[in-house]
Design a protein around this motif. Sequence first.
Motif, short mmCIF file in Angstrom:
data_model
loop_
_atom_site.label_atom_id
_atom_site.label_comp_id
_atom_site.label_asym_id
_atom_site.label_seq_id
_atom_site.Cartn_x
_atom_site.Cartn_y
_atom_site.Cartn_z
N ASP A 21 0.83 -1.20 0.00
CA ASP A 21 0.00 0.00 0.00
C ASP A 21 0.87 1.25 0.00
OD1 ASP A 21 -2.31 -1.49 0.08
OD2 ASP A 21 -2.56 -1.32 2.26
N GLN A 23 1.86 4.88 1.25
CA GLN A 23 1.81 5.46 2.60
C GLN A 23 0.53 6.26 2.81
OE1 GLN A 23 5.16 7.97 3.50
NE2 GLN A 23 4.41 8.50 5.53
N THR A 25 -2.35 5.69 1.54
CA THR A 25 -3.46 4.77 1.76
C THR A 25 -3.54 4.37 3.23
OG1 THR A 25 -3.38 3.89 -0.49
CG2 THR A 25 -4.36 2.47 1.19
N THR A 26 -2.40 4.02 3.79
CA THR A 26 -2.35 3.65 5.21
C THR A 26 -2.81 4.80 6.09
OG1 THR A 26 -0.52 2.13 4.73
CG2 THR A 26 -0.86 2.77 7.04
N GLN A 27 -2.35 6.00 5.79
CA GLN A 27 -2.73 7.18 6.57
C GLN A 27 -4.23 7.46 6.46
OE1 GLN A 27 -0.07 10.10 4.87
NE2 GLN A 27 1.56 9.67 6.35
N LYS A 30 -6.15 4.90 8.46
CA LYS A 30 -5.93 5.13 9.89
C LYS A 30 -6.75 6.31 10.38
CE LYS A 30 -2.26 5.93 13.29
NZ LYS A 30 -0.79 6.11 13.49
N ARG A 246 -5.20 -8.73 1.08
CA ARG A 246 -5.11 -7.26 1.12
C ARG A 246 -6.43 -6.67 1.61
NH1 ARG A 246 -1.33 -3.88 -1.12
NH2 ARG A 246 -0.11 -5.77 -0.81
N SER A 249 -6.62 -7.04 5.28
CA SER A 249 -5.80 -6.02 5.94
C SER A 249 -6.53 -4.68 5.97
CB SER A 249 -4.46 -5.88 5.21
OG SER A 249 -3.71 -4.79 5.71
N TRP A 250 -7.14 -4.31 4.86
CA TRP A 250 -7.89 -3.05 4.81
C TRP A 250 -9.07 -3.07 5.78
CZ3 TRP A 250 -8.20 -2.58 -1.26
CH2 TRP A 250 -6.96 -2.11 -1.75
N GLN A 253 -7.98 -2.27 9.11
CA GLN A 253 -7.59 -0.87 9.25
C GLN A 253 -8.77 0.09 9.21
OE1 GLN A 253 -3.88 0.21 6.92
NE2 GLN A 253 -4.17 -1.88 6.17
#
Length: 319
Positions: A21, A23, A25-27, A30, A246, A249-250, A253
């Motif tokens: 992913d 960065q 996307t992760t942010q 979150k 994936r 994981s999403w 999150q």
Amino acid sequence: MEFGRITSEELEKVDFKLPPDRQETTQLLKSNASKKKPEIFVGCAKWGRKDWVGKIYPKGTKEADFLKHYASHFNCIELNATFYRMPTVAQTQGWAGKVTENFKFCPKFTDQITHMKRLKDVKELTDRFLEGISGFKDNLGPIFLMPHPGMAPKTQDTIEAFIQSLPKDIELFVEFRHAEWFSNETAFQAAFNMLEKNKAGAIITDASGRRDCVHMRLTTPTAFIRFVGNGLHPSDYTRIDDWVQRIKSWMEQGIEQVYFFMHQHEELHSPELSKYLIQQLNNHCGLSIPEPKFVEQEMELFGTAAEPPKKRAPRKKAS
């Protein structure tokens, strides 16, 4: 579907491993961190497949009943029909009357808007399109905008102006195809930041010959994935396995929704791979999505259609 199609010889050389992913996307996930159970939608690109009669449509099914039967197997459709012909209210009301209340149509902007006029001077056409799809009412899902593949980063202002001209209450997803959106990092960041700023989603297209389009950059807490398989090649199944992990994981999150649309270059086998995807999502993500049901005679003749080959293709090492 021809996009990203390659030869069988080229297919054996492709590294299908999903990139990590971005960065951003992760942010984004979150910061969103939804605690609600995400909605997962799985569907195909069209329902009008005569070769699905005897497969997932009962033998003798009339074309007028294809959509009703399609909606008994899937909870959404990537509606490419509206790309080729401007929809009317009467037409979309008729379609909506054949599906369940939770079913979602994801119509594609007509080619008159995106390809012939390339998003310029299209207010009258856009108003007609939006009026046409209003017949879906609560069955309307995200709207799919594919700018002409020749529209490169230099046209970003045109694309943004079009996005900003649309009503704020529609859910929009954009698919970029010109290679420069992905080969130029500055252009990539500018384009996807623009989408996020305008609350427009970014479509991820997983096709064998265009690995750059597997960009893994979400711009909203909803994922819109277009997966292009290769006729039930062993790699189709290992690719699906990666996507399931994936998506899991999403979900952990805080993603809110996932739309996953199954394509094949020959759409005959899209139901089989969709069934496998749903089975794996249910097994690994704690979901209970209903599986497509195949006509009993077809199952007896050919075995369980969604079972993957026993020998899977080995992963290609990342270069």
